[in-house]
Design an enzyme around this catalytic site. Structure first.
Site, short mmCIF file in Angstrom:
data_model
loop_
_atom_site.label_atom_id
_atom_site.label_comp_id
_atom_site.label_asym_id
_atom_site.label_seq_id
_atom_site.Cartn_x
_atom_site.Cartn_y
_atom_site.Cartn_z
N GLY A 45 -26.64 -4.36 12.77
CA GLY A 45 -27.66 -5.20 12.15
C GLY A 45 -28.81 -4.37 11.63
O GLY A 45 -28.70 -3.16 11.48
N ASN A 46 -29.91 -5.04 11.31
CA ASN A 46 -31.11 -4.33 10.86
C ASN A 46 -32.35 -5.09 11.31
O ASN A 46 -32.25 -6.16 11.92
CB ASN A 46 -31.07 -4.13 9.33
CG ASN A 46 -31.07 -5.44 8.59
OD1 ASN A 46 -32.06 -6.16 8.59
ND2 ASN A 46 -29.94 -5.78 7.96
N ARG A 47 -33.51 -4.55 11.03
CA ARG A 47 -34.75 -5.06 11.60
C ARG A 47 -35.40 -6.17 10.80
O ARG A 47 -36.52 -6.58 11.12
CB ARG A 47 -35.77 -3.91 11.74
CG ARG A 47 -35.40 -2.89 12.77
CD ARG A 47 -36.50 -1.86 12.88
NE ARG A 47 -36.19 -0.83 13.85
CZ ARG A 47 -36.36 -0.98 15.16
NH1 ARG A 47 -36.84 -2.10 15.64
NH2 ARG A 47 -36.03 0.01 15.98
#
Ligand code: CTP
Ligand code: CA
Length: 237
Positions: free
Chosen positions: A33-35
């Site tokens: 995923g990412n932030r």
């Protein structure tokens, strides 16, 4: 701040916004995923509704309530996001007027997903091989270019907006990215220094395909959103 002239300047327009960050599944309990928090995309949705637009929000993995008056389509992966955005953007009479790609879309995904949880039993873990995801923004740009070259009258998105987070050579990288993606506006975020992911504030430069640039001082994500809609409304009128 809200200017009087902005009131309902997007009435009768259909805008599609992607928000949040995609997840690429590794196994039933893990993902890459990412932030991205989705805050900027949701601010874009709220401000567009306030200005009278019909809004479709393609939302990837956010922990935010649905904004009032918005059609929300939930997606998880980059490929699901692509389907939802292209479906909502449409080509033909129901095509959207503008597409704003505020989502952080994973560039790569694991080449396969394990149907069962990967166990740590074996001595050394297997490497995760990555393959490229589709580039949704670039695809929108090339679909539009193709339609124009065919002389088609389809109402392909008249305004295509990308977002980019750059850490170095911000303007040069942004210019190159705008050209590569074939979009009309590219919002280049300044990340770092307590700005960007998960924060209520943002600072950015909006690059225009015509060579112009609009600087947006640090402020609430709503303010940045309103400047984006100012520029979109200008292109639509
Ligand atoms: N984007 C997209 N599909 C992808 C990757 C990105 O539609 N597979 C969109 C994002 O939503 C954003 C814009 O492209 O609006 C720029 O994303 P960014 O990650 O900055 O650009 P990339 O072309 O992926 O370049 P890089 O990550 O190498 O800087
Ligand atoms: Ca990327």
């Amino acid at each position: 701040g809200v200017l009087a002239g902005r009131a309902l300047d997007l009435a009768g327009r259909h805008v599609v916004i992607s928000a949040g960050g995609t997840r690429e599944v590794i196994d039933p309990v893990r993902f890459i995923g990412n932030r991205s928090s989705g805050l900027q995309g949701y601010a874009l949705a709220r401000t567009a509704v306030a200005r009278g637009a019909e809004v479709t929000l393609v939302s990837a993995n956010v922990a935010l309530p649905d904004p009032a008056g918005v059609k929300v389509v939930r997606v998880e992966s980059a490929r699901e996001l692509r389907e939802a955005v292209l479906d909502a953007a449409g080509v033909g009479p129901d095509g959207a007027d503008a597409v704003v790609m505020a989502a952080a879309v994973a560039d790569f995904r694991p080449d396969r997903r394990s149907d069962t949880k990967i166990k740590k039993s074996s001595a050394e873990p297997d490497p995760i091989r990555l393959v490229k995801n589709p580039d949704v923004l670039a695809e929108l740009g090339s679909l539009r270019r193709d339609a124009l070259e065919r002389g088609g009258r389809e109402p392909y998105p008249r305004v295509i907006v990308g977002f980019a987070a750059e850490t170095d050579d911000v303007l040069a990288n942004g210019r190159a990215k705008l050209a590569r993606k074939g979009c009309d506006l590219l919002v280049v975020n300044q990340v770092g220094e307590g700005l960007g992911f998960g924060t209520p504030d943002n600072a950015a430069v909006v690059l225009r395909a015509d060579g112009g640039a609009v600087e947006i001082q640090r402020g609430p994500k709503e303010d940045l959103a309103d400047v984006v809609w100012d520029l979109v409304a200008e292109r639509l009128s």
